[in-house]
Design a protein around this motif. Structure first.
Motif, PDB file in Angstrom:
ATOM      1  N   SER A 170       0.887  -1.411  -0.008  1.00 52.28           N
ATOM      2  CA  SER A 170       0.080   0.102  -0.102  1.00 52.28           C
ATOM      3  C   SER A 170       0.910   1.143  -0.018  1.00 52.28           C
ATOM      4  O   SER A 170       0.721   2.091  -0.696  1.00 52.28           O
ATOM      5  N   ALA A 173       2.452   1.781  -3.356  1.00 49.53           N
ATOM      6  CA  ALA A 173       1.357   2.088  -4.207  1.00 49.53           C
ATOM      7  C   ALA A 173       1.050   3.706  -4.336  1.00 49.53           C
ATOM      8  O   ALA A 173       0.747   4.335  -5.412  1.00 49.53           O
ATOM      9  N   GLY A 174       1.507   4.384  -3.463  1.00 53.77           N
ATOM     10  CA  GLY A 174       1.640   5.988  -3.187  1.00 53.77           C
ATOM     11  C   GLY A 174       0.446   6.426  -2.376  1.00 53.77           C
ATOM     12  O   GLY A 174       0.172   5.769  -1.346  1.00 53.77           O
ATOM     13  N   GLY A 175      -0.322   7.261  -3.226  1.00 51.87           N
ATOM     14  CA  GLY A 175      -1.558   7.821  -2.460  1.00 51.87           C
ATOM     15  C   GLY A 175      -0.943   9.095  -1.570  1.00 51.87           C
ATOM     16  O   GLY A 175       0.076   9.518  -1.558  1.00 51.87           O
ATOM     17  N   CYS A 176      -2.020   9.696  -1.166  1.00 54.44           N
ATOM     18  CA  CYS A 176      -1.939  10.879  -0.214  1.00 54.44           C
ATOM     19  C   CYS A 176      -1.574  10.699   1.375  1.00 54.44           C
ATOM     20  O   CYS A 176      -2.700  10.209   1.747  1.00 54.44           O
ATOM     21  N   GLU A 177      -0.603  10.434   1.897  1.00 51.23           N
ATOM     22  CA  GLU A 177      -0.506  10.022   3.032  1.00 51.23           C
ATOM     23  C   GLU A 177       0.735  10.931   3.797  1.00 51.23           C
ATOM     24  O   GLU A 177       1.812  10.977   2.960  1.00 51.23           O
TER      25      GLU A 177
ATOM     26  N   PRO B  31      -0.743  12.642  -6.489  1.00 55.60           N
ATOM     27  CA  PRO B  31      -0.682  11.162  -5.873  1.00 55.60           C
ATOM     28  C   PRO B  31      -1.924  10.409  -6.645  1.00 55.60           C
ATOM     29  O   PRO B  31      -2.829  10.856  -6.924  1.00 55.60           O
ATOM     30  N   GLU B  32      -1.496   9.220  -6.410  1.00 60.51           N
ATOM     31  CA  GLU B  32      -2.367   8.082  -6.986  1.00 60.51           C
ATOM     32  C   GLU B  32      -3.974   8.137  -6.424  1.00 60.51           C
ATOM     33  O   GLU B  32      -4.006   8.103  -5.051  1.00 60.51           O
ATOM     34  N   SER B  34      -5.706  10.266  -5.820  1.00 62.76           N
ATOM     35  CA  SER B  34      -5.893  11.588  -5.472  1.00 62.76           C
ATOM     36  C   SER B  34      -5.738  12.891  -6.411  1.00 62.76           C
ATOM     37  O   SER B  34      -5.418  13.928  -5.890  1.00 62.76           O
ATOM     38  N   CYS B  40      -7.105  16.146   1.672  1.00 60.62           N
ATOM     39  CA  CYS B  40      -5.837  15.983   1.355  1.00 60.62           C
ATOM     40  C   CYS B  40      -5.203  17.308   1.107  1.00 60.62           C
ATOM     41  O   CYS B  40      -4.032  17.659   1.412  1.00 60.62           O
ATOM     42  N   LYS B 112     -12.888  11.799  -3.367  1.00 65.63           N
ATOM     43  CA  LYS B 112     -11.686  10.764  -3.426  1.00 65.63           C
ATOM     44  C   LYS B 112     -12.277   9.508  -3.081  1.00 65.63           C
ATOM     45  O   LYS B 112     -11.890   8.450  -3.587  1.00 65.63           O
ATOM     46  N   SER B 187       4.007  12.763  -0.659  1.00 67.65           N
ATOM     47  CA  SER B 187       2.968  13.033  -1.517  1.00 67.65           C
ATOM     48  C   SER B 187       2.764  14.543  -1.829  1.00 67.65           C
ATOM     49  O   SER B 187       2.335  14.708  -3.124  1.00 67.65           O
ATOM     50  N   GLN B 259      -3.744  -1.065  -1.879  1.00 66.93           N
ATOM     51  CA  GLN B 259      -4.243   0.092  -2.471  1.00 66.93           C
ATOM     52  C   GLN B 259      -3.593   1.404  -2.179  1.00 66.93           C
ATOM     53  O   GLN B 259      -3.285   1.203  -0.967  1.00 66.93           O
ATOM     54  N   PRO B 260      -3.131   2.235  -3.063  1.00 62.29           N
ATOM     55  CA  PRO B 260      -2.594   3.527  -2.437  1.00 62.29           C
ATOM     56  C   PRO B 260      -3.346   4.333  -1.420  1.00 62.29           C
ATOM     57  O   PRO B 260      -4.711   4.607  -1.670  1.00 62.29           O
ATOM     58  N   GLY B 261      -2.567   4.617  -0.405  1.00 65.77           N
ATOM     59  CA  GLY B 261      -3.182   5.520   0.743  1.00 65.77           C
ATOM     60  C   GLY B 261      -4.351   4.809   1.255  1.00 65.77           C
ATOM     61  O   GLY B 261      -5.629   5.432   1.402  1.00 65.77           O
ATOM     62  N   ALA B 262      -4.628   3.735   1.473  1.00 65.08           N
ATOM     63  CA  ALA B 262      -5.860   2.916   1.974  1.00 65.08           C
ATOM     64  C   ALA B 262      -5.534   2.241   3.156  1.00 65.08           C
ATOM     65  O   ALA B 262      -4.340   1.569   3.297  1.00 65.08           O
ATOM     66  N   ALA B 322      -5.281   8.618   9.546  1.00 62.42           N
ATOM     67  CA  ALA B 322      -4.954   7.473   9.402  1.00 62.42           C
ATOM     68  C   ALA B 322      -4.041   7.131   8.158  1.00 62.42           C
ATOM     69  O   ALA B 322      -3.779   7.938   7.549  1.00 62.42           O
TER      70      ALA B 322
END
Lengths: 177, 353
Positions: A170, A173-177, B31-32, B34, B40, B112, B187, B259-262, B322
């Motif tokens: 996860s 995979a990236g994302g906004c975190e 970001p993926e 997003s 965000c 999102k 990000s 999954q990204p940012g999950a 989170a």
């Protein structure tokens, strides 16, 4: 439109303030302005200094690892962990060494501890990045640990190891975190 | 549904645009999953202004600026800009804070949420269920007499303040003064070129102002009016556009893991989005709609926006947000405090008899 003296005075003050703004901003080279401007640069320098310090502190471990003296490298890491208990770099190095020793689930667990403390290790833009090593371990983890879990679905330690692998996937995979 | 009604097509067009740009902005550098995420982006903006110290979450997202300024321009052009406010200002400020808490625990705003679903992120299903449940609860409240005090036109032009603030943020984005912080890693360092992001934001802000597009508003109308509601079709168009573009760009990866940012704390995803749904209906719109309304002179929505900025800073500073590892105890406490707040507000603002 200004109707009386108070209106006119307020209007004049408004115009004066607006006109003075660009003049004050143009004086960017004042000492206060320079202090603001230094903020980003100071931060960049502090980060570079941190990266250098980490390289210096953990250099003996990397030398032992490169010489193939893996158990000794782990011992040295344990010593350093007492000195720097919340430092992600040690966990990442430990993950690399455990991976080389073939202990996949422990390697994954160490990477997870490191990435949780500092996500720069999965970030391509960081000089600390170990993204490709972590990616390789996570892929191997999905394959190997996933297959083992299919054979022994009740095994809790395998389930925990797979959860760790999925955490790494996860983050990768990236994302906004 | 009347296909000859221009407003119907405005709503559908806004939905299509949001879905398409939501995916494309990710392709262009955001970001993926997003491409657009108000919470965000708020966290990024709060960081850029020095309100929190997470060095990976600091950037003045031009989309955010575009939403407000696009709505302001469009409202001015359509003679719809009207300074108004005075409806329970402080509760709205706190509602803005708790909106960000709910979003932080879920990891994303309602936009999102649907972008994540449209990319195959099945962990967002629990959030979607929570959002529906929260909106349903709020609709029950509305029918039972829960309503914040009515707005009135305001003297003094307070409706101009938020558009002016975002104009100032645009100046900061372009001039990049030393006190504004921009992440070099993480990000927030992932972003499309700013003129592209700003253009997309202005376009979406304008379209949303014309159409009154709102994610939670669409759900609320679905509960109230069924399929006669235009907003539902806007929501459907948004999801369809995002899904098609994800499929076309090879960005559709169905699954629960990796999954990204999950995260997979489904209960807390449900509750976080439940809080967002309930709060949004109570204050008259989702986080995106609040920005658009603030742009068209609504000072009450402006206070929600200020609350969101403050909430975004707290979400990062207090560890409420989170991560892929799950929801922190502080995040869980934040959601529960949010529910206590909305329940108390509903009790206090209820007109009985």
């Amino acid at each position: 439109m200004p109707k009386d003296t108070l209106d006119r005075a307020l209007f004049a003050l408004l115009l004066l303030s607006l006109a003075a703004l660009p003049v004050v901003l143009a004086g960017e080279d004042s000492s206060a302005g320079r202090r603001g401007g230094d903020k980003a640069m100071e931060r960049r320098m502090a980060y570079q200094a941190r990266v250098e310090l980490l390289r210096r502190v953990y250099a003996p471990v990397e030398t032992l690892r490169d010489q193939g003296r893996l158990p000794e490298a782990l011992l040295k890491l344990d010593q350093l962990a007492r000195q720097y208990p919340q430092e992600a770099h040690g966990h990442i190095l430990k993950g690399e060494i455990l991976g080389r020793m073939g202990s996949l689930d422990q390697a994954v667990a160490s990477y997870v501890q490191g990435v949780r403390l500092n996500a720069d290790y999965v970030d391509d833009k960081s000089p600390l990045s170990r993204r490709s090593e972590i990616e390789k371990t996570a892929e191997e983890g999905v394959r190997a640990i996933g297959a083992d879990l299919k054979l022994y679905p009740e095994n809790r330690s395998l389930a925990a190891a797979l959860k760790n692998v999925n955490y790494l996937r996860s983050r990768l995979a990236g994302g906004c975190e | 549904m009347n296909l000859r009604d221009r407003h119907f097509w405005e709503v559908v067009a806004a939905g299509l645009l949001l879905g398409a740009l939501g995916v494309l902005l990710s392709v262009w550098g955001n970001p993926e999953n997003s491409g657009i995420c108000v919470s965000c982006f708020m966290e990024n903006a709060a960081g850029a202004l020095g309100l929190h110290d997470n060095q990976r979450m600091q950037y003045l997202r031009p989309e955010l600026i575009g939403f407000v300024l696009g709505a302001a321009l469009c409202a001015a052009a359509g003679r719809e800009f009207r300074s108004r406010g005075g409806s329970a200002p402080l509760p709205r400020l706190f509602a803005g804070i708790f909106l960000m808490v709910g979003c932080g625990v879920f990891v994303g705003c309602p936009i999102k949420l649907f972008l994540r679903l449209a990319a195959g992120d099945l962990t967002a299903l629990s959030g979607a269920a929570g959002l529906f449940a929260g909106v349903w609860l709020a609709v029950k409240g509305l029918s039972g007499g829960v309503e914040l005090a009515p707005q009135k036109g305001e003297r003094g032009g307070s409706g101009f303040l938020i558009p002016l603030l975002f104009l100032l943020l645009l100046v900061f984005l372009i001039a990049q003064p030393g006190f504004v912080l921009f992440s070099e890693r993480g990000s927030a360092s992932q972003h499309a070129a700013w003129p592209l992001s700003l253009g997309a934001g202005v376009l979406l802000g304008g379209a949303a102002q014309r159409s009154r597009f709102c994610i939670t508003g669409g759900m609320r109308d679905l509960f109230l009016m069924g399929l006669r509601s235009y907003s539902f079709y806007g929501l459907a168009a948004f999801v369809a556009a995002a899904l098609l573009l994800n499929l076309g760009n090879g960005l559709f990866h169905p699954g629960m893991q990796g999954q990204p940012g999950a995260h997979t704390d489904h209960l807390w995803s449900f509750l976080g989005m439940g809080l967002v749904g309930w709060t949004s209906v109570l204050i008259g719109g989702c986080p995106f709609r609040q920005l658009v309304k603030a742009g068209e002179g609504d000072a009450d929505a402006g206070l929600v926006v200020v609350g969101m900025l403050l909430g975004a800073a707290l979400v990062q500073s207090w560890g409420i947000a989170a991560t892929a590892a799950g929801v922190s105890p502080v995040g869980k406490a934040g959601v529960l405090a949010g529910f206590a707040f909305v329940a108390a507000a509903s009790l206090l603002f209820r007109e009985r008899g």
